[in-house]
Write a protein that holds these residues in place. Sequence first.
Motif, short mmCIF file in Angstrom:
data_model
loop_
_atom_site.label_atom_id
_atom_site.label_comp_id
_atom_site.label_asym_id
_atom_site.label_seq_id
_atom_site.Cartn_x
_atom_site.Cartn_y
_atom_site.Cartn_z
N LYS A 230 19.88 -3.76 12.67
CA LYS A 230 18.43 -3.59 12.52
C LYS A 230 18.17 -2.31 11.76
CE LYS A 230 15.92 -2.40 16.04
NZ LYS A 230 15.27 -2.37 17.36
N TYR A 231 17.06 -2.29 11.01
CA TYR A 231 16.67 -1.10 10.25
C TYR A 231 16.02 -0.08 11.17
CZ TYR A 231 17.30 -4.09 6.14
OH TYR A 231 17.82 -4.93 5.19
N GLU A 232 16.33 1.17 10.95
CA GLU A 232 15.76 2.20 11.82
C GLU A 232 14.26 2.34 11.66
OE1 GLU A 232 17.31 6.06 11.09
OE2 GLU A 232 16.59 6.20 9.03
N ASP A 233 13.71 1.92 10.50
CA ASP A 233 12.27 2.07 10.26
C ASP A 233 11.55 0.73 10.16
OD1 ASP A 233 13.54 1.37 7.93
OD2 ASP A 233 12.55 2.87 6.66
N GLY A 234 12.10 -0.29 10.81
CA GLY A 234 11.42 -1.58 10.86
C GLY A 234 11.95 -2.56 9.83
N PRO A 235 11.59 -3.86 9.97
CA PRO A 235 12.14 -4.91 9.12
C PRO A 235 11.92 -4.65 7.63
CG PRO A 235 11.00 -5.87 10.99
CD PRO A 235 10.69 -4.40 11.01
N ARG A 236 12.89 -5.08 6.85
CA ARG A 236 12.84 -4.94 5.39
C ARG A 236 13.39 -6.21 4.75
NH1 ARG A 236 10.12 -1.40 6.47
NH2 ARG A 236 10.17 0.82 5.96
N ASP A 237 12.81 -6.60 3.63
CA ASP A 237 13.40 -7.64 2.81
C ASP A 237 14.46 -7.00 1.94
OD1 ASP A 237 13.86 -10.12 1.69
OD2 ASP A 237 12.30 -9.90 0.16
N ALA A 238 15.64 -7.63 1.86
CA ALA A 238 16.72 -7.06 1.06
C ALA A 238 17.54 -8.20 0.46
CB ALA A 238 17.61 -6.15 1.90
N GLU A 239 18.10 -7.95 -0.73
CA GLU A 239 18.93 -8.93 -1.40
C GLU A 239 20.22 -8.32 -1.94
OE1 GLU A 239 16.81 -11.15 -4.35
OE2 GLU A 239 15.37 -11.96 -2.91
N SER A 240 20.51 -7.09 -1.55
CA SER A 240 21.62 -6.36 -2.18
C SER A 240 22.45 -5.62 -1.14
CB SER A 240 21.06 -5.33 -3.17
OG SER A 240 20.11 -5.92 -4.03
N LEU A 241 23.77 -5.74 -1.29
CA LEU A 241 24.66 -4.97 -0.42
C LEU A 241 25.99 -4.72 -1.12
CD1 LEU A 241 27.14 -6.89 0.81
CD2 LEU A 241 25.34 -7.73 2.27
N PHE A 242 26.71 -3.71 -0.64
CA PHE A 242 28.10 -3.49 -1.03
C PHE A 242 28.79 -2.67 0.05
CE2 PHE A 242 25.68 -0.08 -3.13
CZ PHE A 242 26.37 1.06 -2.75
N PHE A 243 30.11 -2.78 0.10
CA PHE A 243 30.93 -2.00 1.02
C PHE A 243 31.64 -0.92 0.21
CE2 PHE A 243 34.96 -1.07 3.13
CZ PHE A 243 34.53 -0.76 4.42
N ASP A 244 31.45 0.34 0.60
CA ASP A 244 32.04 1.45 -0.14
C ASP A 244 33.49 1.65 0.31
OD1 ASP A 244 32.64 3.72 -1.55
OD2 ASP A 244 31.48 5.07 -0.25
N PRO A 245 34.47 1.47 -0.58
CA PRO A 245 35.87 1.64 -0.18
C PRO A 245 36.24 3.08 0.12
CG PRO A 245 35.72 1.30 -2.55
CD PRO A 245 34.34 1.09 -2.00
N GLN A 246 35.37 4.03 -0.25
CA GLN A 246 35.69 5.44 0.01
C GLN A 246 35.23 5.89 1.39
OE1 GLN A 246 34.68 8.13 -3.19
NE2 GLN A 246 35.42 6.74 -4.78
N ASP A 247 33.98 5.65 1.74
CA ASP A 247 33.51 6.11 3.05
C ASP A 247 33.52 5.01 4.12
OD1 ASP A 247 31.20 4.54 2.77
OD2 ASP A 247 29.91 6.22 2.24
N LYS A 248 33.90 3.79 3.73
CA LYS A 248 34.06 2.66 4.65
C LYS A 248 32.75 2.26 5.33
CE LYS A 248 38.46 3.09 3.78
NZ LYS A 248 39.09 2.23 2.75
N CYS A 249 31.64 2.45 4.63
CA CYS A 249 30.33 2.07 5.15
C CYS A 249 29.74 0.92 4.33
CB CYS A 249 29.36 3.25 5.13
SG CYS A 249 29.74 4.54 6.33
N ILE A 250 28.85 0.16 4.97
CA ILE A 250 28.10 -0.87 4.27
C ILE A 250 26.78 -0.27 3.80
CG2 ILE A 250 26.89 -1.80 6.31
CD1 ILE A 250 28.50 -4.02 3.64
N TYR A 251 26.36 -0.65 2.60
CA TYR A 251 25.09 -0.19 2.05
C TYR A 251 24.22 -1.40 1.73
CZ TYR A 251 26.90 4.51 1.80
OH TYR A 251 27.41 5.73 2.14
N VAL A 252 22.96 -1.32 2.13
CA VAL A 252 21.97 -2.36 1.85
C VAL A 252 20.81 -1.71 1.11
CG1 VAL A 252 20.36 -4.02 2.87
CG2 VAL A 252 22.63 -3.69 3.89
N ILE A 253 20.39 -2.33 0.02
CA ILE A 253 19.26 -1.83 -0.77
C ILE A 253 18.07 -2.76 -0.54
CG2 ILE A 253 18.48 -1.08 -3.05
CD1 ILE A 253 21.06 0.30 -2.10
#
Length: 274
Positions: free
Chosen positions: A134-157
């Motif tokens: 869940k988003y910390e600031d409430g629901p968001r529409d999103a269509e983009s993600l990637f997994f960073d091989p350096q910091d091992k985190c998922i990113y959603v835009i």
Amino acid sequence: MGQDHATVFGPGRALGKIERTDISEASGLIAAVGNPHHFWTHNDSGDKARIFLIDRSAAYKATFYLGGITARDWEDIGMMERNGRHYMVVGDIGDNRGKRPYVQLHVFEEPVVDVGKLTVDTILKEQIRTFTLKYEDGPRDAESLFFDPQDKCIYVISKRELEVGIYSSDLPETPVDTMILRKVGKLPHTFITSAAISPDGTEILLKSLMEVFYWKRRPKESIPAALSRPAIKLPYKPEPQGEAISFAHDGRGYYTLSEAALGMTPFLYFYQRL
């Protein structure tokens, strides 16, 4: 908003068109690792929980169903490596009305296919790890993600804000209770429809319906710090409804793929690094 720098990558070249009628709303694209010179894609909302393998001419090769999974609004797909094995990350993160209290990520090992024959198979539920976020600031529409091989985190835009948000979360090896997508930055862009990161984590692509944005990451730089700099605008050939983007696994360039729209057949495009 960014600077033009067409000397990084060349103009788009159509490699082939999607003939397979059930790949009608290609929303995510990722270069395959276990199946070199191939790509995984999936449809937008309304489809079954399945992924498709295509080759560099956009010819269909395989379908894999995610057994026991319901696809609500799949929007993007990523790849990550752990312990020498490659895993796919499918983002059920679409939310046109911005009302979903939770979104999901489905993680499973990349299937390896005998590309000499057409394949239809199922990935069993016990082989799929589903993460609820869940988003910390409430629901968001999103269509983009990637997994960073350096910091091992998922990113959603996020997608619809005038300045879209950059959200991040750890992605542990096994699912835990609901995880929080924390806002770690924002971008002076809107309607971002796909994201990609190079296999070594040093380059980032974001795509809107009409533009492609590029960042080169500095050594030991965080994703939010890299994305805080103005983007470089890359060449892009407008598509019927261009939604998906991926780096080539060998770093030779990037690829885009569109949903079928306006009666136009989507093509797989390649933009070669110069």
